[in-house]
Design an enzyme around this catalytic site. Structure first.
Site: not given
Length: 484
Positions: A167, A169-171
């Protein structure tokens, strides 16, 4: 020496010669009635003697059963994967135990709560993962972007399709992306998809392809899955077998893993060698991927006897979760505190059933399902008030504990949170306990009452017989005087 004549003078039960006594029908009838009454009263007194009376009191809990309380549980989560299911315990004293595994077992389940495989061991998923040094160079020709439409055809075309579900947005997805793209570039150069065709590395953006990610039960980002061509052997619930990779995420580790998986595959026939195998180090990093998205968490934990929480949630040190997509619906199959009452003991203590076994499993077989009618980010909380109940008996002037159990009341609520949704069980022990004391009757009391029954009935029957006999004699005398 006392003579027999003097001894006879203290006889309380002097005998009347039989020829001086007179039998009557009224006396016989009264004797039969008296015997029946004695038997009835004897039965009632025996029943009263065998019956144990109890007294109930509320006292300060001074029990000496230690500073810890055992919690047994069996809870099913239809939408929480065993990959990330974590059971945590914390309390007001500052204790905070995360992802307890020693006394907790996890089993993958389907939406109908049926097990779909053996116990899931989370050792691989929870170990520290190395991401390597940060790579700033871009690799535009690295991993191919996969879509829902072309995923099936590619998984059947290449013997190995290794996919990074991520994803934006995932760090952790962004940490993996440079290493993944660089590894994909190296693999593409080493095993050209057009000429070699044994392996392909791809990526799936789960924000763009949510249906594809749901179909593969992706709940944490990033998730690396390995799909094998021709693996049409399906599990009981119709899902294709594939594997999850839980190893390090630096470029070197990814390339090494791919090389070992490709090596047994023949470059021309694309068939596995008969004696194929991979190293033990790589094998430890691969695990069969979940074929369903649910998990049953069961076992027990020991907690301090202070207010605290038992929390079940998704947890990982190297994955991110979309809180808006997490569904913490669950079915409580069993939840109890303290030692369980032995069923055989409870059978022997039928007289105590009104006091025991009524509230020790208040939440058992109850479902708490969120059908998204409450929106996203829903946490389900249970507030449990626990009270200890102890049964003691008195024998020979001493008190002995028969059994004890912890009963509880439960109040459940649903709250929305900005954080990751969880299933929380808040427990609080009462400083008071219910003490049930058995009060058995003494045998001497039973014998005294028995003597009183026999003597009383015999005496009353004698008085009644005397009154009847004298009344009849008087009536006969009156009738005889009238005739004269």
């Amino acid at each position: 020496m006392v003579s027999p004549t003097k001894l006879k003078s203290v006889d309380f039960y002097r005998k009347i010669p039989r020829d001086l006594t007179e039998a009557s029908l009224s006396g016989a009838g009264l004797s039969i009635v008296a015997a029946l009454v004695m038997m009835l009263l004897f039965g009632m007194e025996l029943s009263s003697y065998l019956e144990v009376t109890t007294t109930t009191a509320v006292v300060v809990d001074k029990s000496s059963d230690g500073d810890f309380l055992r919690i047994d549980f069996n809870i099913s989560f239809p939408a929480l994967s065993c990959e990330f299911a974590s059971l945590d315990v914390n309390d007001v004293l500052g204790t905070n135990r995360l992802n307890i595994t020693k006394t907790v077992r996890k089993f993958p389940i389907d939406p109908h709560l049926k097990a779909t495989g053996g116990e899931f061991h989370s050792g691989l998923a929870s170990h520290h993962i190395n991401h390597g040094e940060e790579i700033k160079q871009e690799f535009p020709d690295g991993a191919i972007q996969l879509t829902n439409g072309g995923f099936e055809s590619l998984s059947h075309h290449f013997p190995l399709l290794i996919v990074n579900f991520n994803a934006p947005w995932c760090y952790w997805s962004n940490r993996l992306k440079p290493s993944w793209e660089k590894a994909a570039t190296i693999i593409k150069q080493r095993y050209n998809p057009d000429t070699d065709g044994r392996v392909l590395l791809g990526s799936v953006d789960c924000t763009e392809e949510p249906a594809l990610c749901r179909r593969n039960h992706i709940q944490g980002y990033p998730s690396i899955r390995i799909f094998r061509k021709g693996n049409d052997l399906k599990e009981d619930h119709g899902h294709h077998e594939h594997e999850s990779y839980y190893g390090d995420r630096d470029t070197e580790s990814i390339v090494k893993m791919v090389d070992e998986l490709v090596a047994p595959i023949h470059p021309e026939t694309h068939k596995l060698a008969l004696d194929w195998g991979i190293s033990n180090d790589t094998a430890k990093l691969l695990k069969k991927a979940p074929v369903t998205g649910g998990c049953r968490v069961e076992g027990y934990v020991r907690v301090k006897k202070v207010p605290g929480n038992l929390v079940i949630s998704a947890h990982s040190g190297a994955h991110s979760f979309d809180s808006s997509q997490m569904n913490m619906s669950h079915v409580v199959t069993h939840l109890s505190f303290g030692r369980m009452i032995d069923t055989r003991l409870l059978t022997d203590l039928k007289r105590l059933l009104p006091y025991l076994g009524q509230s020790h499993d208040k939440l058992d077989e109850k479902a708490f399902i969120n059908q998204h009618e409450f929106g996203a980010n829903v946490t389900i909380e249970h507030y449990l008030q626990i009270v200890k109940t102890e049964v003691i008996t008195r024998r020979y002037g001493q008190e002995h504990s028969l059994t004890e159990e912890h009963e509880y009341t439960a109040h459940s609520s649903i709250t929305q949170t900005y954080y990751l949704p969880v299933a929380k069980f808040h427990f609080e022990l009462s400083p008071m306990q219910i003490l049930i004391t058995e009060n058995p009757k003494s045998f001497s009391h039973f014998i005294t009452n028995l003597c009183a029954i026999i003597g009383g009935v015999f005496t009353v029957a004698g008085i009644i017989d005397s009154v009847l006999h004298n009344t009849i004699r008087l009536i006969k005398k009156v009738e005889l005087g009238k005739n004269i």
